[in-house]
Write a protein that holds these residues in place. Structure first.
Motif, short mmCIF file in Angstrom:
data_model
loop_
_atom_site.label_atom_id
_atom_site.label_comp_id
_atom_site.label_asym_id
_atom_site.label_seq_id
_atom_site.Cartn_x
_atom_site.Cartn_y
_atom_site.Cartn_z
N SER A 23 19.20 23.07 -56.01
CA SER A 23 17.84 23.24 -56.49
C SER A 23 17.65 22.51 -57.81
CB SER A 23 17.50 24.73 -56.65
OG SER A 23 18.39 25.33 -57.57
N TYR B 165 19.76 18.25 -60.38
CA TYR B 165 19.81 19.37 -59.45
C TYR B 165 21.18 20.02 -59.48
CZ TYR B 165 15.49 17.73 -57.27
OH TYR B 165 14.20 17.37 -57.04
N ASP C 199 11.75 17.44 -54.63
CA ASP C 199 11.91 18.75 -54.01
C ASP C 199 12.33 19.78 -55.05
OD1 ASP C 199 11.41 17.80 -51.43
OD2 ASP C 199 13.49 17.16 -51.20
N THR C 200 11.92 21.03 -54.85
CA THR C 200 12.39 22.11 -55.72
C THR C 200 13.78 22.54 -55.30
OG1 THR C 200 11.33 23.77 -54.33
CG2 THR C 200 10.08 22.96 -56.23
N HIS C 201 14.12 22.30 -54.03
CA HIS C 201 15.44 22.62 -53.50
C HIS C 201 15.74 21.69 -52.33
CE1 HIS C 201 12.67 24.77 -50.91
NE2 HIS C 201 13.61 24.72 -49.98
#
Length: 140
Positions: free
Chosen positions: A77, A57, A129-131
């Protein structure tokens, strides 16, 4: 869970003689106490985890607000999508995480402290999570 763990906590609450069981992903934390459905729950047992994810991320500081002279929080993200992996073995997930950290630290060595950096984030029995964070924190 936003880290690798071999076990997952199980929480329970009792209301009017009924006992309700909650898994780790059904519990929220507020002021250091776990809650579910608006009531305090207690950690009663652990169950073995069965799958894990590891990914890379971005990480940067996000302005939170003007309180107390201004405050910031970490946000980021999912990046390097091809490096995101799912595992059915804790040991394989941990070995992959350690390998990614070496690569990420090498890439981060070219950045200054104020720049966006890379980080490795892991989950235990939760989709990545995407972000992050999922919700914007508030000043308290």
């Amino acid at each position: 869970m936003d880290y690798l763990s071999k076990t997952l906590p199980v929480y329970t609450s009792e209301l009017n003689g009924w006992v309700t069981v909650y898994r780790h992903d059904e519990v929220e934390w507020d002021e250091g106490k776990p809650y579910a459905d608006g009531q305090t729950v207690e950690h009663t047992q652990d169950e073995p985890a069965t799958w894990w994810t590891v990914g890379v991320y971005t990480q940067y500081r996000q302005y939170g607000g003007p309180e107390e002279g201004g405050w910031y929080y970490d946000a980021g993200s999912l990046t390097w999508h091809g490096r995101l992996k799912f595992f059915d073995s804790y040991d394989k997930a941990k070995a992959y995480m350690d390998k990614l950290w070496v690569l990420v630290e090498y890439v981060n060595s070219d950045y200054t402290a104020d720049e966006e950096r890379l980080t490795v984030r892991c989950t235990t029995e939760a989709m990545p999570d995407t972000h992050y964070p999922k919700t914007r924190p508030y000043y308290s």
